[in-house]
Design an enzyme around this catalytic site. Structure first.
Site, short mmCIF file in Angstrom:
data_model
loop_
_atom_site.label_atom_id
_atom_site.label_comp_id
_atom_site.label_asym_id
_atom_site.label_seq_id
_atom_site.Cartn_x
_atom_site.Cartn_y
_atom_site.Cartn_z
N CYS A 258 0.83 -1.20 0.00
CA CYS A 258 0.00 0.00 0.00
C CYS A 258 0.86 1.26 0.00
O CYS A 258 0.58 2.21 -0.73
CB CYS A 258 -0.93 -0.02 1.21
SG CYS A 258 -2.00 1.43 1.33
N CYS B 137 -3.90 -2.14 6.07
CA CYS B 137 -3.92 -0.74 5.63
C CYS B 137 -5.21 -0.42 4.88
O CYS B 137 -5.53 -1.05 3.87
CB CYS B 137 -2.71 -0.52 4.71
SG CYS B 137 -2.51 1.15 4.13
#
Length: 357
Positions: free
Chosen positions: A101, A197
């Protein structure tokens, strides 16, 4: 934070860390813009509360008197983070979606769009430090060992770090909470987010089962005896103790290997089983924050987030593979995880563990 005339886009997540990051930059005189990255909006038990997080981020921006935008990266997040996450588990490996991410969303899409809109820098609430020395940008650990998040930034290079600010890297978490109260931020008492995330704290197995079908097979001990049935190798990870299913006699058991060819889950009841502790691993996809380190080299390796950095020798095998030879055997060296390379408090690079030997 030397040049307080620069334009900075801050990733405002609706949490306390990014809120304090923005407040500190405003206090320092930067031209600050807040951006909420909408990467995940699906309804899944335990996932983050998108509407509440967006509202909290907007409230912080309003209080600080800075512009605020919501940028939707859901399609890109699915393609680069979630698809990778599911594919790795389905292949029998254990990925780190937070590292992906940061590389693909926060310090690629977010950074690129921010720069195109006139930003000089982007900032996030990571507990890490960037130091410039003679035109080289070094990535270092945050000073709070309990919160250091440099591990998650291991795939960043010179371009990304040259445009990155991490104001919290020199602060302990307790000081950040106090600053949030001092700034009277709406998020000052909000709990820290956990889990994947942008997805949040979820039951990983249940989440995987939304896209990966069960494929039952035998649970086998070190003697080759079948002692139970697993639900699919994708739902287990090396070193796992909880959640093996059923009432396995003679436990507790620990996962030591996943035999993909025979669909068998190998377990042990001995926490010091040599199969659970490995002295060598092979890595690939090696990347460096700056210039490559000449191998062989004696360095420090972190094999998972919050794992202690351990002494190891990084070298090439006779057939050209990259080996990490640990000075002391390490528990649950897990394919798919990042082996992150440090020298003292400086992060030098990282590679993906593909096999433990």
């Amino acid at each position: 934070m030397a040049n307080n005339k620069q334009k900075v886009f801050v990733g405002l997540s609706g949490g306390v860390d990014s809120s304090v990051t923005a407040a500190l930059l405003v206090q320092a005189g930067y031209d600050v813009t807040g951006v909420f990255m909408q990467n995940w909006s699906a309804d899944f038990a335990g996932c983050c509360n998108l509407s509440q997080d967006t509202a909290d981020a907007r409230a912080v921006a309003n209080q600080l008197g800075i512009p605020f935008y919501v940028w939707n990266f859901e399609a890109e997040y699915k393609a680069t983070v979630l698809d990778y996450f599911f594919a790795e588990y389905e292949a029998g490996r254990t990925p780190n979606p937070d590292v992906m991410c940061n590389r693909e969303i926060k310090f690629k899409l977010f950074l690129d769009r921010s720069l195109k809109l006139g930003a000089d820098l982007v900032a996030t609430g990571h507990y890490a430090q960037v130091l410039a020395e003679d035109g080289i940008f070094k990535l270092k650990k945050g000073i709070d060992p309990a919160k250091d998040q440099s591990y998650f930034l291991c795939r960043l290079g010179q371009h990304e770090l040259s445009h990155a600010l991490f104001p919290l890297g020199t602060l302990p978490k307790s000081a950040v909470r106090k600053l949030a109260l001092d700034f009277k931020l709406p998020t000052a008492t909000k709990k820290d987010s956990q889990g994947i995330c942008f997805v949040g704290q979820i039951d990983i197995k249940e989440f995987l089962q939304t896209r990966i079908k069960s494929s039952p097979g035998a649970i086998v001990n070190g003697s080759g005896e079948i002692i139970g049935e697993h639900q699919g190798l994708a739902f287990y990870t090396i070193g796992q103790r909880e959640g093996l299913g059923g009432n396995l006699a003679g436990g507790p058991y620990y996962v030591v290997d996943k035999k993909i060819s025979t669909n068998e889950l190998l377990v042990t009841s001995d926490p010091f089983d040599k199969l659970l502790w490995r002295s060598t691993c092979i890595i690939n996809d090696l990347s460096w924050v700056n210039q490559p380190v000449e191998l062989p080299a004696d360095l420090e390796i972190v094999i998972r987030y919050h794992h202690e950095a351990v002494a190891a020798r990084l070298e090439y095998s006779t057939d050209g593979q990259i080996l990490i030879n640990f000075h002391d055997a390490q528990r649950a060296v897990t394919p798919g995880q990042l082996a992150v390379i440090f020298k003292d408090d400086e992060l030098l690079g990282a590679g993906v563990i593909i096999q433990a030997l």
